[in-house]
Motif scaffolding. Structure first.
Motif, PDB file in Angstrom:
ATOM      1  N   VAL A  71       4.925   3.550  -5.644  1.00  0.00           N
ATOM      2  CA  VAL A  71       4.681   3.461  -4.204  1.00  0.00           C
ATOM      3  C   VAL A  71       3.176   3.515  -3.976  1.00  0.00           C
ATOM      4  O   VAL A  71       2.498   4.455  -4.403  1.00  0.00           O
ATOM      5  CB  VAL A  71       5.390   4.608  -3.455  1.00  0.00           C
ATOM      6  N   ARG A  72       2.649   2.516  -3.285  1.00  0.00           N
ATOM      7  CA  ARG A  72       1.196   2.390  -3.143  1.00  0.00           C
ATOM      8  C   ARG A  72       0.654   3.068  -1.896  1.00  0.00           C
ATOM      9  O   ARG A  72      -0.432   3.639  -1.915  1.00  0.00           O
ATOM     10  CB  ARG A  72       0.812   0.908  -3.130  1.00  0.00           C
ATOM     11  N   ASP A  73       1.370   2.975  -0.793  1.00  0.00           N
ATOM     12  CA  ASP A  73       0.848   3.521   0.454  1.00  0.00           C
ATOM     13  C   ASP A  73       2.026   3.839   1.370  1.00  0.00           C
ATOM     14  O   ASP A  73       3.195   3.722   0.983  1.00  0.00           O
ATOM     15  CB  ASP A  73      -0.114   2.532   1.127  1.00  0.00           C
ATOM     16  N   ARG A  74       1.701   4.237   2.597  1.00  0.00           N
ATOM     17  CA  ARG A  74       2.746   4.607   3.546  1.00  0.00           C
ATOM     18  C   ARG A  74       3.581   3.405   3.970  1.00  0.00           C
ATOM     19  O   ARG A  74       4.738   3.565   4.359  1.00  0.00           O
ATOM     20  CB  ARG A  74       2.110   5.268   4.775  1.00  0.00           C
ATOM     21  N   ARG A  75       3.036   2.227   3.867  1.00  0.00           N
ATOM     22  CA  ARG A  75       3.818   1.043   4.202  1.00  0.00           C
ATOM     23  C   ARG A  75       4.945   0.860   3.193  1.00  0.00           C
ATOM     24  O   ARG A  75       6.080   0.540   3.573  1.00  0.00           O
ATOM     25  CB  ARG A  75       2.906  -0.183   4.241  1.00  0.00           C
TER      26      ARG A  75
END
Length: 478
Positions: A95-99
Motif C-alpha cells: 500500500v503506497r498511500d491513503r488513496r
C-alpha cells in the motif's frame, strides 16, 4: 484486490478446511512483495515497526517445535505465519498511500455487498444453510461449513462503509458509503451470527464515538428511532430472528446446545493451559487433547446442511475463542506475543487518529468548500474499526475456513495506518531518527547574484528628497 475478488467465488464444500484459491493468491502477493524488496534493496520499516510485526513469530515457532508431529507443526506454522505475519506485512509494504488504503476499503465494501446479496437470496428462496430445520441461514458462497464467512465479510464491509461515511471525502462518496452501510444491515441480520452482531455493534459504536460525541449522539438517536418504528411499529423481523436476538441475553440462564458446547470447549482449553502453562500443547494440538479435558456435556459435533450440502456432523476441533485457542496450543509465551502485537497496533492506530483529529479541516481542492472532517479521518476510523471488530470477534470465534485469509488483509490495513502512514507514531519516530542521523553540512557563502537578477528579484527603493530641499514648484508638483 485479487485476494478479495477470489473470495467472492463459490467454494466447494469441504470439512477439512484446506487451502483455497484465495490463499494461493495471498501467497503470490507475499512472493511479489519479497521480490520487490530484494530488487529495491531498501529497508522499508523502522526497527519498532519490524518488531511489532515479527513479535507473533516467537510464540508460533515455540509452539510448532512442541507439536505432536512434524506435519502438524509445519501446517500450523504456515497458517499462523500467513494470517498474522506474512500477509499483513505484504499488504503494509504494497500500500503506497491513503488513496490505495481507501481503494482497499471500498473493495471490502464491494465484496460485502456481493456476499450479502447472495445471502439475502438464500434466505428468501430457502436455499441457505440449515438453521432450526429450515434452509434459511445466509452463508453467501462460503457454504455451511464456514457459517461465519459471510458474516465476517459483511461486518468488515459495514465497518469500512461507516468509516468512509464519517470521513472527509466528497459528499457523493460519503452518501454512497451511507447507502452501502444500510444495505449491509439485512444480510448481517440474516447470518444469525450472534458474535458478529456484538462485534459489529461495538466496533461501529466506537467509530461514532471517535468521530465525535455530538455526531455519535445524533446517529444513535436516529438508529434507536428507526429500530422502534421498524420492529415495534411495523413488526419487521421474523420470529426466528427475534428468538436469536433474545438468546444473546440467555447465554447464562438458559443456553442452547451451541453455547453449552462452547462453554465446555473453553473450559477444556483452560485445563490444557494449566497442564502446559508456558508453551501449550503445541500447534494443531487442541483436537487431540480435547476429549481428555472436556466434560460429558460436549456434544458429538455440530449439525450442518443446506446450501447444496447434504446433512452431516461437523466435528468440534477448536474452542471458538481465539485467545483460548492460542493459550491452549501456544501457552503464555504465544498469547503474550500475539496479543502484545495487537495491543501495539491498537495503541499506534489510536494515536494516529488523535493526531489526525487535531489537524484542522482543510478545503476541497479547486472548490474552496470546507470539509466536514480532517483529512485522513476515514482511514483512521477504518483501521480502528477493523481492529476493534476483530479483537471483539475473537472472543467468539477463531481462525479457520476459506474466509480466514481476509483476516490477514485486515491486519495489513491496520498495520499500514498504525506503522507506516505519515500520522503514525512509528513513521514520525523513523523520520526524526533519519533527520538526526544526517551529518550537518558546513555553511557555504552564498555567491553574489548578478546585478540584473538582483534587480529583477527585488525592487530598488530610491529615497525621496525631503520637502525642505525642494523648491515651491517642485514641492507642489510632487
Amino acid at each position: 484486490m485479487a485476494v478479495l475478488a477470489l473470495l467472492g467465488l463459490p467454494i466447494a464444500p469441504s470439512g477439512e478446511g484446506g487451502a483455497s484459491i484465495a490463499d494461493a493468491m495471498s501467497g503470490l502477493v507475499v512472493l511479489c512483495c519479497a521480490v520487490r524488496l530484494v530488487r529495491e534493496r531498501r529497508r522499508p520499516l523502522s526497527p519498532g515497526a519490524a518488531v511489532v510485526l515479527a513479535l507473533p513469530v516467537v510464540g508460533i515457532a515455540v509452539a510448532a517445535a512442541g507439536a505432536a508431529s512434524p506435519g502438524a507443526g509445519i501446517t500450523g506454522l504456515t497458517r499462523y505465519l500467513q494470517i498474522f505475519v506474512l500477509v499483513p506485512a505484504a499488504v503494509l509494504l504494497l500500500v503506497r498511500d491513503r488513496r490505495d488504503f481507501r481503494l482497499l476499503a471500498w473493495s471490502f465494501v464491494a465484496l460485502a455487498l456481493w456476499q450479502g446479496a447472495v445471502g439475502v437470496h438464500q434466505y428468501v428462496t430457502g436455499t441457505g444453510a440449515s438453521y432450526q430445520g429450515e434452509d434459511v441461514r445466509a452463508v453467501g458462497t462460503f457454504g455451511p461449513t464456514d457459517v461465519m464467512g459471510m458474516a465476517t465479510v459483511v461486518a468488515f464491509g459495514l465497518v469500512c462503509a461507516l468509516a468512509l461515511a464519517l470521513g472527509s471525502g466528497p459528499v457523493r462518496q460519503r452518501t454512497s458509503a451511507v447507502v452501502c452501510a444500510l444495505a449491509l444491515l439485512p444480510p448481517l441480520a440474516l447470518s444469525f451470527s450472534r458474535g458478529a452482531w456484538i462485534a459489529t455493534a461495538l466496533a461501529c459504536g466506537a467509530q461514532l464515538t471517535l468521530a465525535g460525541l455530538r455526531r455519535a449522539v445524533k446517529v444513535g438517536a436516529v438508529v434507536a428511532a428507526v429500530s422502534v418504528i421498524l420492529v415495534g411499529g411495523l413488526g419487521v423481523g421474523t420470529a426466528m430472528l427475534q428468538e436469536r436476538v433474545d438468546s444473546i441475553t440467555q447465554v447464562t440462564d438458559a443456553p442452547d446446545q451451541s453455547v453449552v458446547d462452547r462453554y465446555t470447549m473453553w473450559a477444556a482449553a483452560v485445563d490444557m493451559w494449566r497442564n502446559h502453562p508456558l508453551t501449550g500443547v503445541g500447534l494443531k494440538g487442541f483436537p487431540d487433547h480435547r476429549d481428555g479435558h472436556a466434560s460429558l456435556a460436549l456434544s458429538s459435533g455440530s449439525d450442518i446442511g443446506g446450501a447444496g450440502t447434504a446433512y452431516s456432523k461437523q466435528p468440534l476441533l477448536s474452542p471458538h475463542n481465539m485467545y483460548l485457542l492460542v493459550l491452549s496450543e501456544q501457552g503464555l509465551i504465544g498469547l503474550l506475543a500475539l496479543t502484545g502485537s495487537w495491543l501495539a497496533l491498537l495503541v499506534c492506530a489510536l494515536r494516529g487518529l488523535v493526531r489526525v483529529r487535531r489537524t484542522p479541516p482543510g478545503a476541497l481542492a479547486g472548490r474552496g468548500r470546507p470539509v466536514p472532517a480532517p483529512s485522513g479521518l476515514d482511514c483512521a476510523l477504518v483501521a480502528c474499526g477493523l481492529l476493534g471488530w476483530q479483537l471483539v470477534d475473537f472472543v467468539y470465534a477463531d481462525i479457520g475456513g476459506p474466509s480466514t485469509v481476509l483476516t490477514g488483509v485486515c491486519f495489513g490495513l491496520v498495520a499500514w495506518w498504525a506503522l507506516v502512514d505519515s500520522a503514525s507514531p512509528m513513521s514520525l519516530a523513523s523520520e526524526a531518527a533519519a533527520s538526526l542521523a544526517l551529518p550537518a553540512s558546513p555553511a557555504l557563502p552564498t555567491p553574489p547574484a548578478p546585478l540584473a537578477s538582483r534587480a529583477a528579484a527585488s525592487p530598488v527603493s530610491t529615497p525621496s528628497p525631503s520637502p525642505a530641499a525642494l523648491s515651491p514648484e517642485e514641492a507642489a508638483t510632487r
